[in-house]
Write an enzyme that holds these catalytic residues in place. Structure first.
Site, PDB file in Angstrom:
ATOM      1  N   ARG A   9       0.740  -1.417   0.020  1.00 46.05           N
ATOM      2  CA  ARG A   9       0.079   0.180   0.046  1.00 46.05           C
ATOM      3  C   ARG A   9       0.903   1.443   0.158  1.00 46.05           C
ATOM      4  NH1 ARG A   9      -3.912  -1.171   4.813  1.00 46.05           N
ATOM      5  NH2 ARG A   9      -2.472  -2.918   5.352  1.00 46.05           N
ATOM      6  N   LYS A  16       9.094  -0.734   2.127  1.00 47.02           N
ATOM      7  CA  LYS A  16       8.757   0.231   3.178  1.00 47.02           C
ATOM      8  C   LYS A  16       9.509   0.538   4.493  1.00 47.02           C
ATOM      9  CE  LYS A  16       5.290  -1.562   5.959  1.00 47.02           C
ATOM     10  NZ  LYS A  16       3.898  -2.372   6.327  1.00 47.02           N
ATOM     11  N   GLY A 100       9.473  -3.635  12.155  1.00 47.18           N
ATOM     12  CA  GLY A 100      10.519  -2.500  11.508  1.00 47.18           C
ATOM     13  C   GLY A 100       9.784  -1.481  11.010  1.00 47.18           C
ATOM     14  N   ASP A 101       8.198  -1.589  11.007  1.00 45.68           N
ATOM     15  CA  ASP A 101       7.389  -0.513  10.672  1.00 45.68           C
ATOM     16  C   ASP A 101       6.393   0.090  11.688  1.00 45.68           C
ATOM     17  OD1 ASP A 101       5.600  -2.795  10.996  1.00 45.68           O
ATOM     18  OD2 ASP A 101       4.770  -2.766   9.063  1.00 45.68           O
ATOM     19  N   ASN A 382      38.039  31.522  -6.104  1.00 41.52           N
ATOM     20  CA  ASN A 382      38.917  30.444  -5.405  1.00 41.52           C
ATOM     21  C   ASN A 382      38.945  29.542  -6.649  1.00 41.52           C
ATOM     22  OD1 ASN A 382      35.914  30.088  -5.674  1.00 41.52           O
ATOM     23  ND2 ASN A 382      36.087  28.399  -3.896  1.00 41.52           N
ATOM     24  N   TYR A 383      38.361  29.508  -7.550  1.00 42.06           N
ATOM     25  CA  TYR A 383      37.969  28.239  -8.684  1.00 42.06           C
ATOM     26  C   TYR A 383      38.765  28.951 -10.184  1.00 42.06           C
ATOM     27  CZ  TYR A 383      36.191  24.482 -11.371  1.00 42.06           C
ATOM     28  OH  TYR A 383      35.900  23.318 -11.926  1.00 42.06           O
ATOM     29  N   SER A 401      34.830  47.432  -0.398  1.00 44.68           N
ATOM     30  CA  SER A 401      33.599  46.895  -1.117  1.00 44.68           C
ATOM     31  C   SER A 401      34.002  46.532  -2.488  1.00 44.68           C
ATOM     32  CB  SER A 401      32.397  47.901  -0.953  1.00 44.68           C
ATOM     33  OG  SER A 401      32.036  47.949   0.129  1.00 44.68           O
TER      34      SER A 401
HETATM   35  C1  UD1 Z   1      -0.109  -8.794  13.488  1.00 48.28           C
HETATM   36  C2  UD1 Z   1      -0.616  -9.620  14.516  1.00 48.28           C
HETATM   37  C3  UD1 Z   1      -1.511  -8.831  15.106  1.00 48.28           C
HETATM   38  C4  UD1 Z   1      -1.483  -7.681  15.523  1.00 48.28           C
HETATM   39  C5  UD1 Z   1      -0.944  -6.732  14.692  1.00 48.28           C
HETATM   40  C6  UD1 Z   1      -0.439  -5.348  15.235  1.00 48.28           C
HETATM   41  C7  UD1 Z   1      -0.012 -11.838  13.741  1.00 48.28           C
HETATM   42  C8  UD1 Z   1      -0.516 -13.021  13.153  1.00 48.28           C
HETATM   43  N1  UD1 Z   1      -0.852 -10.748  13.886  1.00 48.28           N
HETATM   44  O1  UD1 Z   1      -1.249  -8.684  12.344  1.00 48.28           O
HETATM   45  O2  UD1 Z   1      -2.301  -9.972  16.159  1.00 48.28           O
HETATM   46  O3  UD1 Z   1      -2.486  -7.053  16.202  1.00 48.28           O
HETATM   47  O4  UD1 Z   1       0.185  -7.316  13.931  1.00 48.28           O
HETATM   48  O5  UD1 Z   1       0.124  -4.700  14.095  1.00 48.28           O
HETATM   49  O6  UD1 Z   1       0.963 -11.742  13.904  1.00 48.28           O
HETATM   50  N2  UD1 Z   1       6.252  -9.514   8.498  1.00 48.28           N
HETATM   51  C9  UD1 Z   1       7.103 -10.345   8.123  1.00 48.28           C
HETATM   52  N3  UD1 Z   1       7.096 -11.390   7.206  1.00 48.28           N
HETATM   53  C10 UD1 Z   1       5.799 -12.103   7.215  1.00 48.28           C
HETATM   54  C11 UD1 Z   1       4.820 -11.440   7.632  1.00 48.28           C
HETATM   55  C12 UD1 Z   1       4.835 -10.290   8.338  1.00 48.28           C
HETATM   56  O7  UD1 Z   1       8.199  -9.755   7.959  1.00 48.28           O
HETATM   57  O8  UD1 Z   1       5.604 -13.279   6.756  1.00 48.28           O
HETATM   58  C13 UD1 Z   1       6.020  -8.297   9.086  1.00 48.28           C
HETATM   59  C14 UD1 Z   1       5.267  -7.292   8.177  1.00 48.28           C
HETATM   60  O9  UD1 Z   1       6.278  -6.558   7.476  1.00 48.28           O
HETATM   61  C15 UD1 Z   1       5.069  -6.492   9.533  1.00 48.28           C
HETATM   62  C16 UD1 Z   1       4.901  -7.212  10.654  1.00 48.28           C
HETATM   63  O10 UD1 Z   1       5.553  -8.428  10.458  1.00 48.28           O
HETATM   64  O11 UD1 Z   1       6.483  -5.465   9.663  1.00 48.28           O
HETATM   65  C17 UD1 Z   1       3.389  -7.513  10.803  1.00 48.28           C
HETATM   66  O12 UD1 Z   1       2.859  -8.229   9.733  1.00 48.28           O
HETATM   67  P1  UD1 Z   1       1.467  -7.818   9.481  1.00 48.28           P
HETATM   68  O13 UD1 Z   1       1.095  -8.730   8.137  1.00 48.28           O
HETATM   69  O14 UD1 Z   1       1.242  -6.556   9.134  1.00 48.28           O
HETATM   70  O15 UD1 Z   1       0.322  -8.431  10.566  1.00 48.28           O
HETATM   71  P2  UD1 Z   1      -0.834  -8.138  10.934  1.00 48.28           P
HETATM   72  O16 UD1 Z   1      -1.774  -8.932  10.085  1.00 48.28           O
HETATM   73  O17 UD1 Z   1      -1.271  -6.703  10.977  1.00 48.28           O
END
Ligand code: UD1
Ligand code: CA
Length: 470
Positions: A9, A16, A100-101, A382-383, A401
């Site tokens: 998104r 991201k 990380g986000d 200077n150049y 001046s």
């Molecule tokens: C997750 C939680 C949810 C919580 C929410 C809070 C789970 C199953 N659910 O949901 O309970 O309320 O976060 O924001 O954990 N990521 C990876 N690899 C993957 C999947 C995800 O690195 O295979 C990373 C994503 O980039 C992100 C984070 O993990 O930074 C969370 O993933 P996302 O898919 O957003 O989890 P949610 O469905 O929001």
């Protein structure tokens, strides 16, 4: 630290977690918090644009104990954490899991999580947040007040959907439990993913699962650029409030931009629309006027920056007065009580104590002594088209001046350069250099000239004269 997400998104070519927020990539903030807490090693789990993410993170934290793990395919948060097992196979202890986000998580909250974990004596602790509209989040399900499990929104029963306490996605887990439990997680759920949240029910069957409640903005992630801007605003106001509590006055915190890592002394006053970025250090009792931009610069105590002064990799001493509209470029180094006025540009220039250039000047590759007076329109040339050369002005020099100093050139202590001089040879100390041609006054010339023009008009001007007269 989970950094593998694609971030669809964001509609971006860039991963991201690399999108900047207050001058630093999103993932800088949670990584920094983990490192501040002494986490070692820190394992960013990368996937989407893994190479770029790894390179950027290594650049940001050159000396940090980082080990990167690759999640090839995104099969859910549990799968992401499992990808880090190899990197942590010789590690025994508590594993902090972060996204990380999620940039605004505070160190205090993570420290409270660690304390709750110690005191609870269980194998897993987590951070939760209470939301007005919890749609999309995993719900924290309690029984008799104790955390029992987390149910993802899509898997919730109608009653579970009413629960407002949500899972923030931040956990502290004992390594002895973590890897064994992860191996047992299945993907039999509404999304067909491996849910990290399944760990909670397993942990709750072994002991207490403490939940630390944090503010929504601390736990909020970034999914699109609107959310990115919202987190940036929250972070900006948080940083600004912190400085104000430390004795810095901000006339309009809503328009003041201060990056993490900037330091500002007490009783400094900052006008609207000011930007302080990079490793900028501002002293005490400094006045920063409207629209000033300071990047990776230092400004010592008692200095005044009038509006729209721009500093980049510059050092400014105590009690200087700069601007409005001065531009200090990299390598500028000002001693105390230097005055630079409007449209004065400096680059790789050292100016001694009390030296003044109050209007319209370019001072580049210059070593300038103390008590020097630089007139309006002075330029260090200077150049030469190929190389840069240095101009040296001794103490107490006076530059009239509209002078040009053609480098390499030296002007000795106390020497004067007359207005309009092009200095091409060294000027010995105590002497005056003037290069302009002597002035001639032609008395009565204006009347004589008018008469001549009138006469030639009467005798029929040539076509070319008409054109030039027009
Ligand atoms: C997750 C939680 C949810 C919580 C929410 C809070 C789970 C199953 N659910 O949901 O309970 O309320 O976060 O924001 O954990 N990521 C990876 N690899 C993957 C999947 C995800 O690195 O295979 C990373 C994503 O980039 C992100 C984070 O993990 O930074 C969370 O993933 P996302 O898919 O957003 O989890 P949610 O469905 O929001
Ligand atoms: Ca999310």
């Amino acid at each position: 630290m989970l950094c593998a997400g694609k971030g669809t998104r964001m509609r971006s070519e860039k991963a991201k977690v690399l999108h900047p927020i207050l001058g630093k990539p999103l993932c800088f903030y949670p990584l920094m918090r983990a490192l501040e807490l002494g986490a070692s090693p820190v394992v960013p789990v990368v996937g989407h644009q893994a190479g770029e993410v790894e390179r950027s993170v290594r650049d940001l934290f050159a000396a940090a104990p980082l080990r990167f793990a690759l999640q090839k395919e995104q099969r859910g948060t549990a799968d992401a954490v499992r990808s880090a097992e190899e990197a942590l196979k010789d590690f025994k202890g508590r594993v902090l899991i972060l996204y990380g986000d999620v940039p605004l998580v505070r160190r205090e909250t993570l420290a409270a999580l660690a304390t709750a974990h110690e005191q609870g004596g269980g194998v897993l602790s987590l951070v939760s947040t209470r939301l007005e509209d919890p749609t999309g989040y995993g719900r924290v399900i309690r029984e008799g007040g104790l955390v029992k499990r987390i149910v993802e929104h899509k898997d919730c029963s109608p009653e579970e959907r009413l629960v407002r306490e949500c899972n923030a996605g931040i956990y502290l887990v004992d390594s002895s439990f973590l890897w064994a439990a992860l191996a047992n997680i299945k993907s039999t759920n509404a999304q067909g993913e491996f849910y990290l949240t399944d760990l909670v029910e397993m942990a709750a069957s072994q002991g207490p699962v403490p939940a630390i409640e944090a503010d929504f903005n601390e736990t909020a992630g970034v999914n699109d650029r609107v959310e990115l801007a919202a987190r940036a605003k929250d972070l900006q106001l948080r940083i600004n409030a912190w400085h104000m509590r430390n004795g810095v006055s901000l006339a309009d915190p809503a328009t003041t931009y201060i990056e993490e890592g900037v330091t500002i002394g007490p009783d400094t006053e900052i006008a609207p629309g000011v930007s302080l970025s990079g490793a900028t250090v501002v002293g005490r009792q400094v006045t920063i006027g409207q629209g000033c931009v300071l990047h990776a610069s230092s400004v010592a105590d008692g200095t005044t920056l009038k509006p729209y002064t721009v500093l980049e990799e510059a050092r400014v001493g105590e009690r200087c007065i700069l601007g409005p509209f001065s531009r200090l470029r990299p390598g500028t180094d000002l001693a105390e009580e230097v005055h630079l006025g409007n449209f004065v540009e400096t680059k790789k220039a050292r100016l001694g104590r009390g030296t003044k250039a109050n209007h319209l000047a370019y001072l580049g590759d210059a070593k300038i002594g103390s008590g020097v007076n630089i007139g309006a329109g002075t330029i260090t040339c200077n150049y030469d088209g190929v190389n840069k050369h240095v101009t040296e002005l001794g103490d107490g020099v006076f530059i009239g001046s509209d002078s040009q100093l053609v480098a390499p050139v030296k002007v000795g202590d106390g020497a004067y350069v007359g207005a309009g001089t092009t200095v091409t040879k060294d000027v010995p100390s105590g002497s005056l250099a003037v290069s302009r041609s002597p002035q001639v006054n032609k008395e009565g010339w204006v009347e004589r000239n008018k008469a001549r023009l009138k006469k030639s008009a009467e005798s029929g001007p040539a076509k070319s004269d008409k054109v030039s007269a027009g």
